[in-house]
Design a protein around this motif. Structure first.
Motif, PDB file in Angstrom:
ATOM      1  N   THR A 116       0.808  -1.333  -0.145  1.00  0.00           N
ATOM      2  CA  THR A 116       0.032   0.140  -0.021  1.00  0.00           C
ATOM      3  C   THR A 116       0.786   1.096  -0.091  1.00  0.00           C
ATOM      4  O   THR A 116       2.021   1.205   0.255  1.00  0.00           O
ATOM      5  CB  THR A 116      -0.803   0.081   1.249  1.00  0.00           C
TER       6      THR A 116
ATOM      7  N   HIS B  20     -11.350   4.399  -5.327  1.00  0.00           N
ATOM      8  CA  HIS B  20     -12.095   3.634  -3.977  1.00  0.00           C
ATOM      9  C   HIS B  20     -13.477   3.213  -4.377  1.00  0.00           C
ATOM     10  O   HIS B  20     -13.732   2.215  -3.714  1.00  0.00           O
ATOM     11  CB  HIS B  20     -12.082   4.900  -3.114  1.00  0.00           C
TER      12      HIS B  20
ATOM     13  N   ILE C  12      -9.401  -2.067   1.508  1.00  0.00           N
ATOM     14  CA  ILE C  12      -8.190  -0.958   1.502  1.00  0.00           C
ATOM     15  C   ILE C  12      -7.731  -1.250   3.065  1.00  0.00           C
ATOM     16  O   ILE C  12      -8.501  -1.024   3.788  1.00  0.00           O
ATOM     17  CB  ILE C  12      -8.805   0.252   1.404  1.00  0.00           C
TER      18      ILE C  12
END
Lengths: 100, 954, 176
Positions: free
Chosen positions: B684, B807, B817
């Protein structure tokens, strides 16, 4: 800002180059599945939280990038000794007696 | 004598007159004056109002120890500095200063009514009075007290000034530029050492500046100092903190001594000095005497009277009375006489003083009152006279005077020494602590070490008086309005340690830190307790030695240089396209690309549709990337990640889930095997440094037998995500050396070739659920390749999209996420990611923890989807989920919403949540109570779009 | 009301300089300039001999020193700064790691009698005692850098690409 002697670089370097890594000499069990829950808890969570001489891990993150070990007095913040990963805690530095 | 300026003498330049203002009135002084000396020369006695009682206060001292004369210096809008000591303000043309803590004016201050009722404000008054009701503290007591008991006002606008900072290294650092300090610096320099000498004044010399007999010596020494090329001299510099291993923080004033029009460059500079040895040459501070009326303006330290006369050529008054307990006051009296100041009398608490001093004083025509004490001071805004009584209680008589100088003995300045944990040794004869054993390589020289030539004196606490202490205005701490009576009261109320007495009375607090009050407070407490000073303890000396500006502490970290904001190589392009940005970790990322006045919802809806229907382009460069290389690369990843890696073929990708050893998800990402011994990992954006650090930790300290190395390649690669059913068509003409057909290049594969002539690692992966590629090219080529793709995509209506659309698209697919849908307490099972856990692997990081009963128990929160009954109702991220909104408070909460969006694809809102036993609740209705309503929603699987994944594999 | 957020956002306007920035620090002249392009390699091995043989060249032995464009950063880590166009050695199946990181960083040259003064504004090392031949990772304030002492009064600074604008301006800020 303290100076820390990096045992790999073999020189005193400024604290901002280092990160702290918790208590030293807590080896990951070779076969975690063989451990009871309480043994695993001990490995994961239980630390000595020493007042005085404490063996702990540091990493010269912004220098040679190596993890190493140190014996530091948690009261005075003084480093008694630093040594390479894999080496035993120096015998002369004891938990109660200070550097002999 | 003009005003109080002596006709000759001092170090001021009488040929350079300077105009300045104080509280709106115009005055004149000379170059070399301070604000304090120029005001005293102009006959000003009233400098400020005290903190608690708003009593009128004058100058007490001429150095850093000044507690009363705190002023605000106004250098223009946003440049008002409050709480500056008037004796430390160098005079310059046009200086504007204001007094503080008074309303409406310094002479007529309404709040001085406090003083009339001071019997109502004893030690601990605030603690005792404003205790109840509790709610009144915030709303009533505190605002009112703050308004009444203020120091200066903080500026409310942005500081326009600019500050500098540096590290510095030297073998010897000398703090204090008096003669002792200069000699120490010269001695060290002779050994070839790098020496730094710092001094807080604008001129070297320290106490010698008030001793003309030493000026020629001083000149000779400073000439040597400046001739040495290995000595750095920093004046107007205060060493404010002494930290471990001789690390000293100091701030240097660069422009405040100049008229604003002449000030150029940074205002202050922070020096972070590492010294082999520190020599403290900070001198000693004179101690006030504690007697009734000792705070009337015009009562000051004898050393201040001496400095005003001999350094600045200013008389403290036309008739001066000395109140002495120490020989130094006599020497000062004689020096004043020589400078042309009239000394009316010397009062000394001692009955016997050295004969040479007494003889000289008598010869100078000074009236002597031995064994006597001042018992009252007449005057409110200025001294008009004093009452003197033999033994304090004997027959009293009055002496007319307009200034009183106190000579109570000397206190070595041990602040920095003590910050460095040097021990202190009580010296009974001098009634003070002296430096003992150092903890650092440090020594003290000069008066700071007790090596002084001031003579000797008597140790006193409160001077004798027939009035009881409780009725005397006998101040110990001038700045905090602590009287002798308050210390007594604290002791009577049971406080025994000086640390407690300090906090109860506020003695030694605020900007002053007890520079003039600590020792007197100790003596009084010792007397009341009947125990030696050494048993009462000593308050801790902490940095900073004097107040510092935030600007100096921030150094160059201001405005654009406040902190690095990381930008990808596509950032400039996105800026030109009008992107709206958000900060993610230290990066800034394009959040959406509004067109023609679109708001975020409209832009995101358009971007989402483009990706689902044709093709979108997204800058994924900030993803963390790690190159894992070596014969044991696969073995290492197999131990780190939950899933198996050894069988992964070169050219293929795998989703990796990373746990901490406690079994909770810490990161995830798609990684590719480039060769048998080489993997390209992704993490990430925010997790990149943490994951690399964690992997290095295992590699270096647990599995050092493995031959594998990790290299951060986050910034090596620009990553262009091209997503949507036309993605392949867009790059077809740009790619070289790679067969893009679905058969040759399936989903979750990686190929190396070229794109737009640039070498690439081309990933066929998708975080949107559509056919997609993540195109890795060297960052230096990223912009060029991005534009080539964007051009090639024009026939397909290629649409740039930002993190918000990313998103939404992933939420439609239920892709998590980490850090948003997880919170550091979620297991793979909780998140429905059991498929990513290698059941047959004997071990991986976190595996043992997953077997703990807690991790598999019923009732754990599980990741699910939520669809509101009203399809346009948008849940709030973080909102709590309940099963019965009518249950009595506290309503049991079963989980919370983690992600929530409008989905243009579905034409309704969608949400993701973690709720207890979530998967078993699929189909149930749950409730999300809000402030004004309760929202009903249905629990679904966390997958809203293309559950078969057919679009991925097109 | 003091607005905090825009202060940090202001940093996004910064761009790395493309021409030398010259001036003085503490009255000593110094220039900050973009360094010429380099091939950058991260080289890793436990056994220096294996790496040395694979590369066909000698490597510096002492941590914190450099030799012919390769610095030893740690016990198993070297970093190469080679002339543009230098090939990336193709090695596989050996106990070592070669990773091309040419695009990861950019380089600056800080040169002149004020070079040390310019760098110690943010670097905590005692650079007056950092002689030519030394090279190390360290920090400039909060940003990690590599610092190579190339000659008396000449340093090469390596910094990850996204930190370069901030670093350039932070160094340049002190050169007036």
């Amino acid at each position: 800002m303290i100076l820390i002697h990096c045992p790999y670089c073999e020189e005193d370097r400024p604290e901002v180059e280092f990160t702290y890594g918790g208590e030293a000499h807590i080896a990951r069990p070779l076969d975690p599945s063989a451990l009871t829950d309480s043994e695993w808890e001990g490995y994961l969570y239980i630390r000595s939280n020493t007042r005085g001489l404490h063996a702990e891990r540091w990493r010269h993150a912004h220098g040679c990038a190596r993890f190493f070990n140190a014996v530091r007095d948690t009261v005075s913040d003084r480093f008694e000794v630093t040594y390479k990963t894999g080496e035993a805690r120096p015998a002369k530095i004891t938990q109660t007696g200070g550097a002999a | 004598m003009s005003g109080y300026r002596l006709s000759s003498g001092g170090r001021v330049d009488r040929s350079r007159a300077l105009s300045f203002s104080f509280d709106g009135a115009g005055y004149q002084g000379f170059a070399g004056d301070t604000l304090a000396s120029a005001l005293v020369a102009s006959g000003v006695t009233l400098f400020g109002r005290s903190f608690k009682y708003h009593r009128p206060r004058g100058l007490l001292a001429t150095g850093v120890e000044e507690p009363n004369a705190l002023v605000s210096v106004d250098r223009g809008p946003a440049r008002v500095t409050p709480n500056v000591r008037a004796p430390q303000v160098s005079l310059h043309e046009g200086l504007v200063a204001e007094s503080q803590n008074r309303w409406p004016s310094l002479k007529f201050d309404v709040v001085s009514i406090n003083d009339r009722f001071s019997a109502l404000f004893p030690a601990g008054f605030y603690n005792k009075t404003f205790m109840w009701p509790r709610s009144a503290w915030e709303k009533l007591y505190e605002p009112v007290i703050r308004r009444l008991a203020g120091l200066g006002d903080s500026p409310v606008t942005r500081d326009p000034d600019h500050y500098d900072a540096t590290y510095a290294h030297c073998e010897v650092l000398v703090v204090g530029g008096g003669i002792a300090g200069i000699e120490a610096a010269l001695e060290a320099a002779k050994m070839g050492s790098r020496v730094i000498l710092i001094d807080e004044q604008d001129e070297l010399g320290g106490a010698a500046l008030a001793d003309p007999a030493l000026w020629s010596t001083l000149d000779a020494l400073t000439a040597q100092l400046f001739a040495a090329d290995n000595i750095t001299v920093l004046t107007r510099t205060t060493a404010f903190g002494y930290y471990h291993q001789n690390f000293v923080g100091a701030s240097q004033q660069l422009t405040d001594h100049l008229a604003p029009s002449e000030a150029q460059g940074p205002r202050e500079k922070l020096w972070r000095i590492r010294a082999g040895e520190v020599v403290l040459a900070q001198g000693a501070i004179e101690r006030p005497l504690v007697f009734n009326g000792n705070d009337v303006p015009g009562v000051m330290l004898a050393s201040a009277g001496r400095t005003l006369a001999l350094r600045y050529g200013v008389a403290v008054g036309r008739a001066v009375v000395i109140m002495a307990a120490h020989d130094s006051g006599w020497r000062d009296a004689l020096a004043l006489i020589e400078a042309g100041v009239h000394v009316a009398a010397i009062v000394d608490i001692r009955t016997v003083v050295p004969a040479d001093l007494a003889d000289a004083a008598r010869a100078a025509g000074i009236a002597l009152h031995l064994g006597s004490a001042i018992t009252a001071v007449a005057g409110r805004h200025a001294v008009k006279g004093v009452t003197v009584a033999a033994g304090g209680t004997g027959p009293a008589h009055k002496i007319a005077c307009d200034a009183v100088l106190m000579a109570g003995g000397w206190t070595p300045s041990v602040h920095l020494w003590s910050q460095a944990k040097g021990s202190l040794v009580w010296n009974e004869a001098w009634g003070t602590y002296l430096p003992g054993k150092p903890q650092e390589k440090c020594r003290v020289v000069g008066a700071g070490a007790g090596a002084w030539h001031f003579g000797s004196g008597a140790i006193t606490s409160v001077l004798p008086n027939s009035l009881p202490v409780s009725r005397q205005k006998a101040f110990v701490d001038f700045q905090n309005d602590v009287k002798a009576r308050d210390i007594q009261l604290a002791v009577q109320e049971g406080f025994r340690s000086i640390e407690h007495i300090k906090r109860y009375t506020t003695n030694g607090m605020a900007t002053d830190q007890g520079k003039t009050s600590n020792l007197n407070a100790l003596q009084i407490a010792s007397g009341v307790l009947g125990r030696p000073v050494t048993e009462i303890g000593l308050t801790t000396f902490r940095p900073p030695y004097t107040p510092q500006t935030f600007g100096a502490l921030m150094g160059h970290h201001k405005d654009a240089l406040f902190q690095p904001v990381r930008k990808s190589v596509i950032d400039d392009w996105a800026t030109a396209q009008g992107a709206v940005f958000e900060n993610v970790a230290n990066w800034r990322r394009a959040r959406y690309f509004p067109k023609g006045g679109e708001d975020m919802d409209a832009a995101v809806a358009r971007e989402c549709r483009a990706v689902r229907q044709s093709v979108g382009i997204f800058d994924a460069s900030t993803l963390g990337k790690i190159e894992v290389v070596g014969p044991d690369a696969a073995e290492f990843l197999n131990r780190m990640y939950t899933n198996p890696w050894k069988a992964l073929q070169p050219g293929r990708c795998r989703y990796g889930l990373l746990l901490r050893e406690d079994g909770f998800i810490t990161d995830d990402g798609v990684s590719a095997r480039m060769a048998d011994d080489r993997f390209h990992l992704t993490t990430t954006t925010g997790g990149a440094p943490r994951v690399l650090g964690m992997m290095e930790d295992y590699l270096q300290t647990e599995w050092s037998d493995l031959d594998v190395w990790l290299t951060s390649t986050t910034e090596q690669w620009a990553v262009i995500a091209l997503q949507g059913p036309r993605a392949r068509d867009v790059i077809a003409s740009l790619v070289g050396g790679i067969d893009l057909s679905p058969e040759a290049f399936p989903h979750m594969a990686v190929r190396e070739g070229t794109i737009a002539g640039v070498p690439t690692r081309l990933f066929r992966v998708s975080f949107t659920g559509e056919l997609g590629f993540e195109i890795n090219v060297p960052a230096s080529e990223g912009r060029k390749v991005w534009e080539a793709i964007f051009d090639a995509g024009q026939p397909y209506g290629i649409t740039p999209y930002g993190t918000e659309t990313m998103h939404v698209l992933r939420a439609e697919k239920g892709f998590i996420i980490v850090g948003q849908d997880t919170d550091g307490t979620m297991t793979p099972g909780d998140m429905g990611l059991d498929w990513a856990v290698g059941k047959k692997k004997p071990d991986f990081v976190g595996k043992r923890s997953l077997a703990r009963p807690e991790m598999t128990r019923k009732g754990r929160k599980q990741f699910i989807g939520l669809l509101t009954e009203d399809p346009q109702e948008l849940l709030e991220e973080g909102a709590q989920v309940v099963t019965n909104p009518d249950a009595p408070i506290p309503v049991p909460m079963i989980g919370h919403v983690t992600s929530s969006y409008h989905s243009a694809t579905l034409g309704r809102t969608i949400a993701l949540a973690v709720i207890a036993d979530g998967r078993a609740r699929i189909g149930e209705t749950i409730f999300v109570p809000m402030a004004d309503k309760v929202i009903r929603a249905k629990v679904t699987a966390p997958m809203f779009y293309d559950p078969e994944g057919s679009r991925l594999n097109d | 009301m003091i607005e905090i957020a825009p202060l940090a956002i202001g940093a996004t306007d910064l761009a790395t300089g493309t021409a030398p920035h010259t001036g003085a620090v503490n009255g000593l002249s110094v220039s900050l300039s973009p360094a010429e392009p380099r091939v950058r390699l991260s080289l890793r091995a436990k056994d220096v001999g294996v790496l040395s043989a694979a590369l066909g060249r000698a490597l510096p032995e002492r941590i914190g020193t450099q030799l012919d464009g390769i610095a030893r950063l740690g016990p198993d880590e070297w970093h190469a700064l080679l002339p543009e166009g230098s090939p990336v050695p193709a090695v596989s199946g050996q106990p070592l790691s070669v990773v091309d990181v040419t695009a990861r960083s950019v380089g600056f040259t800080v040169e002149g009698p004020g070079a040390v003064a310019a760098l110690i504004r943010g670097c905590p090392l005692d650079l007056a005692n950092f002689a030519p031949g030394r090279a190390t990772r360290t920090v400039f304030e909060t940003v990690e850098i590599q610092l190579w002492a190339m000659a008396p009064d000449r340093f090469h600074v390596e910094v990850w690409r996204s930190f370069a604008p901030w670093l350039w301006h932070s160094i340049a800020d002190g050169i007036v």
